[in-house]
Structures are given as structure tokens and as C-alpha cells.
Design a protein around this motif. Structure first.
Motif, short mmCIF file in Angstrom:
data_model
loop_
_atom_site.label_atom_id
_atom_site.label_comp_id
_atom_site.label_asym_id
_atom_site.label_seq_id
_atom_site.Cartn_x
_atom_site.Cartn_y
_atom_site.Cartn_z
N PHE A 75 0.84 -1.19 0.00
CA PHE A 75 0.00 0.00 0.00
C PHE A 75 0.88 1.25 0.00
N GLU A 76 0.47 2.22 -0.78
CA GLU A 76 1.09 3.54 -0.76
C GLU A 76 0.00 4.58 -0.55
N TYR A 77 0.42 5.78 -0.13
CA TYR A 77 -0.54 6.82 0.24
C TYR A 77 -0.12 8.15 -0.37
N ILE A 78 -1.12 8.94 -0.76
CA ILE A 78 -0.82 10.27 -1.29
C ILE A 78 -1.98 11.20 -0.95
N GLN A 80 -4.59 14.30 -1.63
CA GLN A 80 -5.28 15.16 -2.58
C GLN A 80 -5.70 16.41 -1.80
N GLU A 81 -5.08 17.54 -2.12
CA GLU A 81 -5.29 18.75 -1.33
C GLU A 81 -6.73 19.23 -1.35
N LYS A 82 -7.35 19.16 -2.51
CA LYS A 82 -8.74 19.60 -2.67
C LYS A 82 -9.48 18.58 -3.54
N PRO A 83 -10.80 18.48 -3.40
CA PRO A 83 -11.57 17.55 -4.25
C PRO A 83 -11.69 18.08 -5.67
N ASN A 84 -10.64 17.87 -6.45
CA ASN A 84 -10.57 18.42 -7.81
C ASN A 84 -11.08 17.46 -8.88
N ALA A 89 -7.04 11.63 -9.83
CA ALA A 89 -6.39 10.48 -9.20
C ALA A 89 -5.27 9.93 -10.07
N PHE A 90 -5.45 9.95 -11.39
CA PHE A 90 -4.44 9.39 -12.29
C PHE A 90 -3.24 10.32 -12.44
N VAL A 91 -3.47 11.62 -12.27
CA VAL A 91 -2.36 12.58 -12.30
C VAL A 91 -1.55 12.47 -11.02
N LEU A 92 -2.24 12.44 -9.88
CA LEU A 92 -1.56 12.29 -8.60
C LEU A 92 -0.82 10.95 -8.51
N GLY A 93 -1.40 9.94 -9.13
CA GLY A 93 -0.84 8.59 -9.03
C GLY A 93 0.08 8.20 -10.16
N GLU A 94 0.51 9.17 -10.98
CA GLU A 94 1.31 8.85 -12.16
C GLU A 94 2.57 8.05 -11.82
N GLU A 95 3.30 8.47 -10.81
CA GLU A 95 4.53 7.76 -10.44
C GLU A 95 4.22 6.36 -9.93
N PHE A 96 3.16 6.24 -9.14
CA PHE A 96 2.76 4.94 -8.62
C PHE A 96 2.36 4.00 -9.76
N ILE A 181 -3.34 8.10 -18.00
CA ILE A 181 -2.57 9.18 -17.37
C ILE A 181 -2.52 10.40 -18.29
N ALA A 182 -2.16 10.17 -19.55
CA ALA A 182 -2.09 11.27 -20.51
C ALA A 182 -3.46 11.88 -20.75
N VAL A 183 -4.47 11.04 -20.81
CA VAL A 183 -5.83 11.54 -21.03
C VAL A 183 -6.26 12.44 -19.87
N ALA A 184 -6.02 12.00 -18.64
CA ALA A 184 -6.42 12.76 -17.46
C ALA A 184 -5.71 14.11 -17.39
#
Length: 297
Positions: A75-78, A80-84, A89-96, A181-184
Motif C-alpha cells: 500500500f502507498e498513500y498520497i 489530494q489537497e482539494k476535491p478536484n 487520481a491518475f495525475v496524482l498517481g502517475e509515479e505509482f 494518465i495522458a488523457v487525465a
């Protein structure tokens, strides 16, 4: 394939319950709500999961679930500063995500049905395009809606339409190729200021790489956006578990039956819970003949 659980948001529709705690930490009968979407990813055969939540709540999820090693997972955690929007989720999770395909499940969705795990594994095995689910509901106006033709090919996607073109709501479970990822990244915010998941799905619809899995009468989908639906979900889980003697979304059981953890590990997880019916259930599972371990869960 990797998995993402989006467990953010402010949960204002459930105030005052969620003024000081994440909605996905609320109990659905005998376990935290997040166990239910996590169990869906586990049933799909996914062992690496990213949990996205708010700055206030992320530490609580880490304390509850740890690094995943208790369940033979990671499990990993990240934050999300605001509900955007869901697509973020795919942008924030790109590295994962890396170069993998990915499944996204919303933290407040509950699924239950016979053979659902096998259906999920088949969907997860595909690394092309996008697969969504269509679930018949009486009033789909509160959901994303998918319209399909006689061959169950997607025709249109609408977000909370006033005049739905079908009765097929889109539940919060999506499977994507790495292209997502690219689409998001290229999705423009809607008038609500959010990156909508519908816009991402429309990209795959336009490319004709969108698949729709219809969930029939034998599968239940519950969301938990209101106090009434929260209570309904708890009552549903209680009724099934007491009637069948089989637990819904028991992540320790799934890990054991899928061979992620040993009997010794299962008993270790059960030990601090033995004053509860949940802990006793785990202990009972460990006593079953080994031939029953890999039964569908």
C-alpha cells in the motif's frame, strides 16, 4: 495491474458524522467502509494499491492499513489537497502507476455478488482501452449513465442527466490502460471546477476502446452518500453475513484464500480481534481443510 482507492472529499452530505472523520472510515456494519473497495481490488488480483485521501485523513488510513504487508500486498498513500475531481487520481498517481494498467475504485462503493471475483479478474487481465460497469437502477439521474446498443456496445455517456437515455448507472469502479494518465492530464475542468471521470471515459468511447460490463440481477451495488444509504448498506451486510455465515469484504480472508498470506499469518491477524465475531470468523477459516482455501470469495 495496479489499483487506486480514492478516499477523499469532505463528506458534507453526511454531516455531522464526517466533521471529524473521513467518510471512508465510517462503519458499514462490522468493518470500516474502505475495506469494501479494497476487497474489490483484491478480488481482481491486484496487490499494489494507492490510497488517496485528504491532508486531515491520510494518517488514519495509514494507521488502519499499514504498508499492506499484513495482507501480502503493498500500500502507498498520497494526499489530494482539494476535491478536484476523480480524474485527478491518475495525475496524482502517475509515479505509482508507472507503465502499468490501473483500476480506480471510489472509497464509498460496495459490491456484492456471486462469481464477482472471477469477473473482475477477467477484466483486470485486459490492458487495452477502458472497461466500466453498468448497473440497473430505478432512478439513474443522480449518477453517470451509459447507453448501450443491442450488442452492449457503448453509445453515449452522460453525467447526472435530467432525461437519462438508459437505466444503466455507472458505479465507481473503472479499469484503464496506461493511456489514462495522458488523457487525465489533458482533461479540462468542468463548470464545477473538477476533472470529471466522464470526460476521461468519453475519450475511450470516441476511440471505440470502451467496454461495458453489465451487472445483472445477481449483483448488488450500493453507494453510501446519505445517512439512509449508509444504514441500508449496514443492514444489507448484516443480513447476508448472518444468513450465510460468510463475511463480505473480509480482507484477511481474501488474502488467505488467494494465497497471499499463510495460516500462521491469518491467526496472527485474528488474535487481537478474538473478542469480536470478526476475529472468531478468521480463526474458524484457519481451521477449514486446505482444499477449501481457494473457494471463491
Amino acid at each position: 495491474m495496479k489499483g487506486i482507492i480514492l478516499a477523499g472529499g469532505s463528506g458534507t452530505r453526511l454531516y455531522p458524522l464526517t466533521k471529524a472523520i473521513s467518510k471512508q472510515m465510517l462503519p458499514i456494519y462490522d468493518k470500516p467502509m474502505i475495506y469494501y473497495p479494497l476487497s474489490v481490488l483484491m478480488l481482481a488480483g491486484i496487490k499494489e494499491v494507492l490510497i488517496i485521501s485528504t491532508p486531515r485523513d491520510i494518517a488514519a488510513f495509514e494507521e488502519l492499513l499499514g504498508d499492506g504487508s499484513d495482507y501480502g500486498m503493498k500500500f502507498e498513500y498520497i494526499i489530494q489537497e482539494k476535491p478536484n475531481g476523480l480524474a485527478e487520481a491518475f495525475v496524482l498517481g502517475e509515479e505509482f502507476i508507472g507503465k502499468s494498467s490501473v483500476a480506480l475504485v471510489l472509497g464509498d462503493n460496495i459490491f456484492y455478488g456471486s462469481d464477482f471475483g472471477n469477473r473482475l479478474q477477467k477484466v483486470a487481465a485486459s490492458e487495452n482501452g477502458c472497461t466500466i460497469f453498468g448497473c440497473y437502477v430505478k432512478d439513474p439521474r443522480a449518477y453517470g449513465v451509459v447507453e448501450v446498443d443491442e450488442n452492449r456496445n457503448a453509445i453515449s455517456i452522460e453525467e447526472k442527466p435530467d432525461m437519462p437515455k438508459s437505466s444503466l448507472a455507472i458505479p465507481g469502479l473503472y479499469f484503464f490502460s496506461n493511456e489514462v494518465i495522458a488523457v487525465a492530464k489533458n482533461v479540462s475542468p468542468s463548470i464545477r471546477g473538477e476533472k470529471e471521470i466522464t470526460s476521461v471515459i468519453e475519450h475511450f468511447l470516441n476511440k471505440r476502446t470502451l467496454k461495458v460490463e453489465i451487472l445483472g440481477r445477481g449483483l448488488a451495488w450500493l453507494d453510501t452518500g446519505t445517512h439512509e444509504s449508509l444504514l441500508d448498506a449496514s443492514n444489507f451486510v448484516e443480513a447476508i453475513q448472518k444468513r450465510q455465515g460468510l463475511y463480505i469484504a473480509c480482507i484477511e480472508e481474501i488474502a488467505y484464500r488467494r494465497g497471499y498470506i499463510s495460516k500462521e499469518k491469518l491467526l496472527k491477524l485474528a488474535k487481537p480481534l478474538l473478542k469480536t465475531e470478526y476475529g472468531k470468523y478468521l480463526e474458524d477459516i484457519s481451521k477449514q481443510p486446505q482444499s477449501k482455501v481457494f473457494l471463491e470469495v
